[in-house]
Design a protein around this motif. Structure first.
Motif, PDB file in Angstrom:
ATOM      1  N   ILE A  23      -0.490 -17.285 -10.871  1.00 18.03           N
ATOM      2  CA  ILE A  23       0.866 -16.124 -10.835  1.00 18.03           C
ATOM      3  C   ILE A  23       0.246 -14.800 -11.018  1.00 18.03           C
ATOM      4  CG2 ILE A  23       2.727 -15.349 -11.851  1.00 18.03           C
ATOM      5  CD1 ILE A  23       3.305 -17.918 -10.401  1.00 18.03           C
ATOM      6  N   LEU A  83       6.954 -21.788 -20.133  1.00 19.90           N
ATOM      7  CA  LEU A  83       6.462 -20.644 -19.143  1.00 19.90           C
ATOM      8  C   LEU A  83       4.954 -20.711 -18.968  1.00 19.90           C
ATOM      9  CD1 LEU A  83       8.838 -17.659 -20.338  1.00 19.90           C
ATOM     10  CD2 LEU A  83       9.194 -19.530 -18.315  1.00 19.90           C
ATOM     11  N   LEU A  84       4.257 -20.754 -20.120  1.00 19.41           N
ATOM     12  CA  LEU A  84       2.726 -20.768 -19.964  1.00 19.41           C
ATOM     13  C   LEU A  84       2.285 -21.964 -19.204  1.00 19.41           C
ATOM     14  CD1 LEU A  84       1.796 -19.872 -23.792  1.00 19.41           C
ATOM     15  CD2 LEU A  84       1.986 -18.328 -21.946  1.00 19.41           C
ATOM     16  N   LEU A  98       0.201 -10.454 -17.858  1.00 16.14           N
ATOM     17  CA  LEU A  98       0.598 -10.345 -16.465  1.00 16.14           C
ATOM     18  C   LEU A  98       1.711  -9.222 -16.360  1.00 16.14           C
ATOM     19  CD1 LEU A  98       1.022 -13.921 -15.216  1.00 16.14           C
ATOM     20  CD2 LEU A  98      -0.846 -12.375 -14.634  1.00 16.14           C
ATOM     21  N   LEU A 145       1.840 -20.586 -15.464  1.00 17.71           N
ATOM     22  CA  LEU A 145       1.499 -19.435 -15.319  1.00 17.71           C
ATOM     23  C   LEU A 145       0.212 -19.200 -14.475  1.00 17.71           C
ATOM     24  CD1 LEU A 145       1.879 -17.087 -18.440  1.00 17.71           C
ATOM     25  CD2 LEU A 145       3.245 -17.028 -16.362  1.00 17.71           C
ATOM     26  N   LEU A 163       6.529 -13.853 -24.081  1.00 20.91           N
ATOM     27  CA  LEU A 163       5.239 -14.177 -23.233  1.00 20.91           C
ATOM     28  C   LEU A 163       3.930 -13.192 -23.669  1.00 20.91           C
ATOM     29  CD1 LEU A 163       6.951 -13.545 -19.793  1.00 20.91           C
ATOM     30  CD2 LEU A 163       5.453 -15.414 -20.489  1.00 20.91           C
ATOM     31  N   LEU A 223       6.321 -15.306 -10.621  1.00 20.27           N
ATOM     32  CA  LEU A 223       7.161 -16.436 -11.327  1.00 20.27           C
ATOM     33  C   LEU A 223       8.275 -15.750 -11.640  1.00 20.27           C
ATOM     34  CD1 LEU A 223       7.753 -19.038 -12.982  1.00 20.27           C
ATOM     35  CD2 LEU A 223       6.725 -17.736 -14.904  1.00 20.27           C
ATOM     36  N   CYS A 239       0.135 -13.862 -22.704  1.00 18.19           N
ATOM     37  CA  CYS A 239       0.543 -13.348 -21.329  1.00 18.19           C
ATOM     38  C   CYS A 239       0.270 -11.785 -21.079  1.00 18.19           C
ATOM     39  CB  CYS A 239       1.650 -13.715 -20.785  1.00 18.19           C
ATOM     40  SG  CYS A 239       2.242 -13.316 -19.376  1.00 18.19           S
ATOM     41  N   VAL A 264       5.339 -11.554 -13.417  1.00 15.47           N
ATOM     42  CA  VAL A 264       6.652 -12.165 -13.685  1.00 15.47           C
ATOM     43  C   VAL A 264       7.515 -11.216 -13.696  1.00 15.47           C
ATOM     44  CG1 VAL A 264       7.567 -13.263 -15.906  1.00 15.47           C
ATOM     45  CG2 VAL A 264       4.983 -13.514 -15.621  1.00 15.47           C
TER      46      VAL A 264
END
Lengths: 719, 718
Positions: free
Chosen positions: B222, B215-216, B248, B219, B241, B169, B246, B225
């Motif tokens: 993905i 954003l969520l 990631l 995700l 995030l 993303l 998140c 980011v």
């Protein structure tokens, strides 16, 4: 009265010197030299003459031959037939001339040969090997090989080393081209090499611009190489035409193709261009390296191989006089007796002997163009002559060390290019007679070569180690159909070096690194300097920091150990197989400045203080005596302390001379002071005063003169 | 009074002569314009650039200048604004003596100044701006940093080829910078098979619910980011995030690092990676040298842009040296640096420019750790050397090179190395070596041949190592690499050329240089493991004449002065660099024992020689023998003392003490003898006067000479 007697003494000495030296000059052995010293071949002639003068000077410096000097009687043959004939007549008619060396080109040489034969004067032709020129005269000897033997060696090399099976031969339409083609064709048939030929322009003729297009519309099927027997101009033009027509087969040229300005003639098309040579300095012995260095130092130019042959020619004649006596027929007899490897002359260009036709027997060296110059090919052939190998031929052939072609055995020699670049000198250990160095070493070779067993001859055992940094196959390079390999190492080690301290502390040192194979001799591996890749970068890191970088020298050479290693088949006088070495020498200069302060200043102060003794009134003898004795003692202690940082040597160093001079001067001063005191105690005041005054003047002058002379000498020698 | 006047007159004369000499030198210097923000909020950045430029100018001038003439900086404050920059540019361009300009920290002022330089034909070097939008394809503008587009493309390659992510993303700001970066990233990603989803975020005032609402939801599926924006935006977005769970990995462009990123993140810096144009950790020895000098002079850390400015002045000076002091000639020289084959060997690397005037630099990937960023365990470096390009297939097969979108990259392993000194067993000044015991550790990820590391300055065969521990640690974060750690106990002898100019007032720096036996910096890069190095002072330094005064650690690249006979090498071509981790132990010689063993005996000998002046001049013999004995004593003592030191090609401070003693004693002997002559000639009055003068002169001279020597030895930089 006194002055008169001095004068007569001087006159007597001068007269006796003249009387002694005149007969010495008259008693020298005269060797004739005929070379082109005017006209277009002047530079070639001068080079021969320079080489001969170098040799003559060396012989004379070593005490001459049988106690007599060698004298050269030089005649200009102008490089022409008439000039050569006249020069030969002049030289042969001089009864003092024992032998003649010279004549650069074939035509003047051919004109002079009958004169020498008729007058029965032995003649050595450094650059001629044609049997036609030498006309089978028993009085004429060639310094180079017979060209037909070059053609035969090329056929063997092309077949046995490069593994070609069918070649197309272009040969000049003149006698030279046809002779070579005849010899090559006959040999090729015997060794199983298929050949076909095309005749092209001979000497002095131009090559038509469309020659290749007209005569070779397409390369015949199966042909995998091209051979060119011709001269550099026409041969070069032919090679250029071949390349321009996209014929990329390897090209092998005779030595005359490679002579002259071949690189201009072929232009950019130097890839896969090979040529035969009678000698290459890259593969020469230590004597040839020495010759080249001496020639360069004296004349500031590179000598040609024919200069080296001339140098050897004079050496052979000097040896003939030494062995057989100063007589023309005796010299001829000696030269004619050099007819086999067992009775050869050990020259700078190899182990020298003559063939039946009087031409020198030499191995053909094959060269390949690398970075715009001919360098030795990665494989070379050398005729096997040593008995040990001949006795074990079958085994050696099985091991691949020897190939037999047309019943002639040849060593197959792997040429390994080597280079060193210094990284750092960790320790110049003068007292330990060694130095520690770190450097990069690289090697390039083709085929299977045991490079892992190369080692430094002067390495201290167990104190050297190497790390492989890179190993690769060299792109765009191959030799004889085999890839060229490259490996580089980082090396660190301690190396032995006997420092020459004659000029200490004004000295310059040469630190050598001697790379050789552990056990393989030069009949198997030859090391050559990879000049194209060595960059002469000054080294900043030389420790201890009392040295600065001056320069470096690199050479590859062969040498012989002074041992037969207990070989049971060895017979006294027989030459042992040579070994090959790559040597790089780092030249460093001692930084003088600290010595000015730590050595010369204290010594100077001690001497200066002792001079003060002359200012003390002569009546104060005790003070005078103790002052000068203290100075002497000081010099003594100082000398001992200073000597402890250096190794014990069997000669006087420059610094010792400074101390010895101080001892002498101080002893003289003590003597003088005591004499003055004796006169004074005997009340001979006038004589005591006169002596004291004389002492003051002479001692100061003497001291200054001695030290100025010593310093001037030291500085001059150190340069 | 009259003497005072004479001195004053002499001083004035000397000052006038010096001024006369100095004026033409200043007038003859080459003038380089500097435009940086020296007021306003960007002042610290501007001052940092200016300091770096002054450092370089001083170095150039100390080395004799350029073609014998000095470099002079003409400084203008651009206030960090467009208006200020335009004005500064007009002023500098209007001065015909200004040959080139270096400066303008931010994009906006730089963009405002560029048209001025272009229209006035003044070459300008922008150390910190690489946007093609700012460079505007002007022939007169050159940048010290890489273009944002190059950075975005390298990030895409790294994410796909090294970290093996397949879908990312990409959050980019809505300004010109963000859109350009996204465009470059997306195009590269498409060519190398990396799937992307782009989302534009505001460049300023990021909504508090951005992550939750926009954003969520996108995700799922993905792998990572990517944030292409500025520090204010990037920090807020990443924090949101993380606060919404998140985990990631996040990859940010270099601009998110500037500013107070760590404070914005508020402890949410895990698995955060950024692209940077340069890091001192993986710089060359010249960069280390620059950083050290900057630190010593200004007592603060320089920014990489400071180094770029330093290199910029080096480039301009080289242009003047090779092409002449002319604006067009300088521009031509800079424009000619267009490929690795004809690059400038700068402190920040081998420098050359892209077609748009931005500098071609490898992007360094860094991972957040503690309060800062450290080089990531793998790096990509563009393959430019011919040898590697010729053997590409083999190198790709061995995993040394990866090819992405037809561009070959070296895959470089970063190895963190650390050393803790245990003991220095022997400082062997005479043998130019030292014996040391210490612990070494290495951290790396992936394949690395740790057994083949060695010390460049170790004495062959005199080093012994014992492996203490070897562990493979689990990844620090999800999907992260496993970290290998090995530690050794080392004991050995190491070469060291001691600098004895200031003996016995000297300070020495003992180096340990760790490198790989044969792998160059295209394969392995050593980085100092600063986080784990404690750097405790060592008390055990033998012989007991030294004390620990500090240490320094760095990793750097260097080039050997050899092509190792590389058959493909062409003169002038740069060879592959090698990487080294160096730790330096600084030790100071304890002066006290030398006061007793060196200076006290020498002082006594000289003091004894003073006594000669107390002996009546009539007792010449006693006088003479006393002073001669002193001279001999000094001589013997000098020799004995020199024996414990190596022979060096310079005078040590201790030598100066002895040389002074020789000179003074020789002078004294001369004086004593002259007095004696006068006395023996019955010139009593003159003899008495001379004797008195000798007493005063010799004592004063001795004191003055030794005081001057000692003061100079104590004051010289240590």
């Amino acid at each position: 009265m006194n002055r008169n007697s001095h004068r007569s003494m001087l006159l007597l000495a001068a007269a006796s010197w003249v009387l002694c030296s005149a007969p010495a000059a008259a008693r020298s052995y005269v060797i004739g030299v005929a070379a082109p010293l005017s006209g277009p071949r002047r530079s070639s002639g001068e080079m021969l003459l320079n080489a001969l003068r170098l040799k003559a000077d060396r012989i004379n410096a070593d005490g001459g031959v049988l106690g007599r000097r060698i004298e050269l009687l030089v005649q200009d043959d102008e490089g022409t037939i008439d000039g050569a004939r006249q020069a030969a007549v002049k030289l042969t008619s001089d009864r003092r001339v024992l032998a003649v060396i010279g004549h650069y080109d074939s035509e003047p040489a051919a004109a002079a040969v009958p004169v020498y034969t008729h007058a029965q004067v032995p003649a050595f032709l450094p650059s001629i090997g044609d049997s036609a020129v030498m006309a089978r005269s028993p009085w004429v000897f060639g310094g180079t090989y017979d060209l037909t033997s070059e053609a035969q060696s090329m056929a063997v090399f092309i077949k046995a080393v490069c593994r070609h099976s069918s070649v197309l031969v272009f040969h000049g339409g003149d006698e030279y081209g046809r002779n070579l083609w005849g010899a090559f064709g006959a040999k090729a048939r015997r060794v199983g090499l298929k050949v076909r030929d095309i005749e092209f322009a001979g000497a002095g003729q131009g090559l038509p611009g469309d020659f290749v297009e007209r005569n070779l519309p397409a390369v015949p099927a199966g042909v995998d190489a091209i051979v060119v027997f011709g001269h550099s101009a026409s041969g070069g033009a032919l090679i250029r035409q071949l390349r321009e027509r996209r014929i990329s087969l390897p090209v092998y040229g005779s030595s005359r193709v490679a002579s002259g300005d071949i690189m201009t003639a072929v232009g950019p098309y130097t890839k896969d261009l090979y040529a035969a040579f009678p000698f290459m300095f890259d593969l020469g012995n230590l004597q040839s390296v020495e010759f080249r260095k001496a020639y360069r130092d004296r004349h500031g130019a590179q000598p040609s191989v024919f200069a080296l042959f001339a140098y050897d020619g004079l050496g052979m004649i000097a040896e003939a006089i030494r062995a057989k006596g100063p007589e023309r027929s005796a010299i001829r007899g000696y030269l004619a007796g050099l007819d086999a490897p067992t009775s050869a002359y050990d020259g700078a260009s190899g182990t020298l002997f003559f063939g039946k036709d009087g031409a020198m027997v030499r191995d053909t060296v094959m060269g390949l163009v690398m970075n715009g110059v001919f360098r030795p090919c990665y494989q070379q052939l050398r005729v096997v002559t040593e008995r040990h190998t001949l006795d074990n031929l079958a085994e050696k052939v099985k091991l691949g060390e020897v190939v037999v072609s047309d019943q002639t055995p040849f060593f197959v020699i792997d040429v390994v290019y080597a280079g060193i670049e210094y990284y750092r000198i960790d320790q110049v250990a003068v007292k330990d007679l060694s130095f520690d160095a770190e450097f990069f070493l690289w090697l390039k070779w083709s085929g299977d070569v045991d490079v892992d067993n190369l080692q430094f001859l002067n390495e201290v055992p167990g104190k050297g180690y190497r790390i492989e940094m890179r190993r690769a196959i060299v792109p765009d390079q191959w030799d004889g159909g085999r890839d060229v390999r490259w490996v580089s190492y980082r090396y660190k080690g301690t190396f032995l070096h006997p420092y020459d301290l004659h000029h200490f502390p004004f000295d310059r040192q040469e630190l050598p690194l001697l790379l050789a194979h552990k056990n393989r001799n030069a009949n198997k591996i030859q090391l050559v300097v990879d000049m194209g890749n060595i960059v002469d970068r000054p080294i900043g890191d030389i420790y201890p920091q009392e040295w600065r970088y001056v320069g470096r020298d690199d050479f590859g050479a062969t040498f012989r150990y002074a041992s037969a290693f207990g070989n049971p088949t060895y017979r006294p006088g027989e030459a042992q197989a040579p070994y090959s070495v790559y040597q790089t020498t780092l030249r460093i200069q001692r930084i003088l400045f600290p010595y000015l302060v730590t050595l010369f200043l204290p010594l100077g102060i001690l001497i200066f203080v002792s001079l003060l003794v002359l200012l003390i009134p002569k009546e104060q003898f005790s003070s005078r005596n103790s002052l000068v004795m203290s100075s002497l003692l000081g010099v003594l202690v100082y000398h001992m302390a200073q000597a402890r940082s250096l190794p014990q040597v069997g000669y006087l160093m420059q610094s010792d001379l400074y101390f010895v001079a101080a001892y002498m001067l101080l002893a003289f001063l003590i003597l003088g002071v005591n004499l003055v005191n004796i006169r004074h105690s005997r009340h001979q005041e006038e004589r005591a005063a006169w002596l004291d005054m004389w002492l003051r003047r002479e001692f100061i002058l003497g001291t200054l003169a001695v030290y100025v002379a010593l310093s001037v000498y030291a500085v001059m020698v150190s340069r | 009074m009259s003497r005072l006047r004479r001195w004053a007159r002499a001083g004035l004369r000397l000052a006038l002569v010096s001024a006369a000499l100095a004026v033409p030198a200043a007038a003859g210097s080459y003038r380089i314009g500097v435009a940086v923000p020296l007021s306003g909020p960007r002042r610290p950045r501007g001052e940092m650039l200016l300091r770096a430029l002054r450092l370089k100018a001083d170095e150039l001038n100390a080395a004799g200048g350029v073609g014998g003439r000095g470099i002079e900086l003409l400084v203008r404050d651009d206030r960090g604004t467009a208006e200020g920059a335009r004005k500064a540019a007009a002023e500098l361009a209007g001065d015909p003596l200004v040959l080139a300009v270096i400066g303008h920290y931010d994009s906006e002022p730089a963009a405002a100044a560029v048209p001025v330089y272009s229209s006035d034909h003044v070459p300008v070097f922008l150390p910190s701006v690489g946007d093609s939008g700012v460079l505007a394809h002007s022939r007169w503008v050159f940048s010290g940093t890489c273009s944002g587009r190059d950075e975005a493309q390298t990030m895409a390659v790294f994410i796909k080829a090294v970290r093996l992510h397949s879908r990312v993303l990409v959050l980019h700001t809505g300004d010109q910078y963000g859109r350009d970066m996204w465009d470059a990233f997306a195009k590269k990603a498409e060519r190398i098979g990396l799937r992307t989803r782009g989302l534009e975020v505001p460049a300023k005032n990021v909504p508090a619910d951005l992550a939750a609402h926009r954003l969520l939801p996108v995700l799922p599926g993905i792998d990572a980011v990517v944030v292409l924006g500025h520090s204010a935006t990037g920090g807020v977005v990443i924090r949101q995030l993380r606060e919404h769970g998140c985990r990631l990995p996040v990859w940010g462009s270099s601009r998110i690092v500037s500013g107070d990123l760590m404070a914005t993140l508020g402890g949410h810096a895990e698995d955060l990676h950024v692209a940077l144009p340069f890091m001192f950790d993986v710089g060359s020895l010249k960069a280390v040298e620059f950083r050290r000098k900057y630190l010593e002079r200004y007592a603060s850390e320089p920014h990489p842009f400071g180094l770029f400015a330093y290199d910029g002045l080096g480039l301009v000076a080289e242009a003047i040296r090779t092409k002449g002091p002319d604006r067009a000639a300088i521009r031509d020289y800079l424009a000619g640096l267009d490929s690795p084959a004809n690059a400038y060997d700068g402190a920040s690397g081998r420098l050359f420019f892209n077609r748009d005037g931005s500098m071609a630099r490898d992007t360094i990937m860094a991972t957040a750790f503690g309060d800062g960023f450290c080089p990531t365990f793998q790096q990509l470096r563009l393959v430019t050397d011919r040898h590697s390009l010729d053997n590409l297939a083999g190198k790709v097969k061995r995993g040394e090179i990866i090819v992405a979108d037809q561009v070959p990259y070296f895959l470089v392993s970063v190895v963190y190395a650390g050393i803790e000194w245990y003991r220095v067993d022997q400082v062997s000044v005479k043998d130019l070596s030292f014996d040391a015991e210490f612990f070494v550790w290495l951290n790396w990820s992936g394949e690395f041949d740790a057994d083949n590391v060695q010390f460049l300055n170790e004495v062959a065969g005199k080093v012994q190592r014992v492996e203490l521990r070897r562990v493979t640690a689990p990844p620090a974060f999800r999907g992260g690499p496993r970290i290998h750690w090995v530690s050794y106990r080392y004991k050995g002898t190491f070469l060291h050329p001691y600098d004895l100019h200031r003996f016995p007032f000297d300070r020495q720096e003992l180096h340990l240089r760790l490198s790989h036996k044969d792998l160059d910096a295209d394969r392995v890069l050593f980085v100092a493991d600063r986080i784990n190095i404690v750097g405790r002072p060592i008390s055990d330094i033998y012989p007991h004449e030294w004390r620990d005064v500090g240490r320094e650690d760095y990793g750097a690249t260097f080039r050997y002065a050899s092509a190792f006979g590389d058959p493909t090498y062409r003169p002038g071509e740069a060879q592959a660099p090698y990487s080294v981790y160096q730790t330096t132990l600084r030790i100071q010689r304890l002066l006290f024992p030398y006061l007793v063993t060196l200076f006290l005996p020498l002082g006594i000998l000289i003091f004894v020689s003073f006594l000669v002046l107390l002996i009546p001049k009539e007792q010449f013999s006693t006088r003479n023998s006393l002073v001669m004995s002193s001279l001999l004593g000094v001589l013997v003592y000098h020799m004995a003392q020199a024996r414990s030191l190596p022979q060096v090609g310079y005078l040590m401070t201790s030598d100066l003490y002895f040389v002074s003693a020789y000179m003074l004693l020789a002078f004294l002997i001369l004086g004593v003898n002259v007095v004696n002559i006068l006395h023996s000639r019955k010139q009593e009055e003159r003899a008495a006067r001379l004797d008195l003068w000798l007493r005063r002169g010799f004592i004063a001279g001795t004191l003055a000479a030794y005081a001057a020597l000692t003061l100079s030895a104590m004051q010289a930089p240590r």
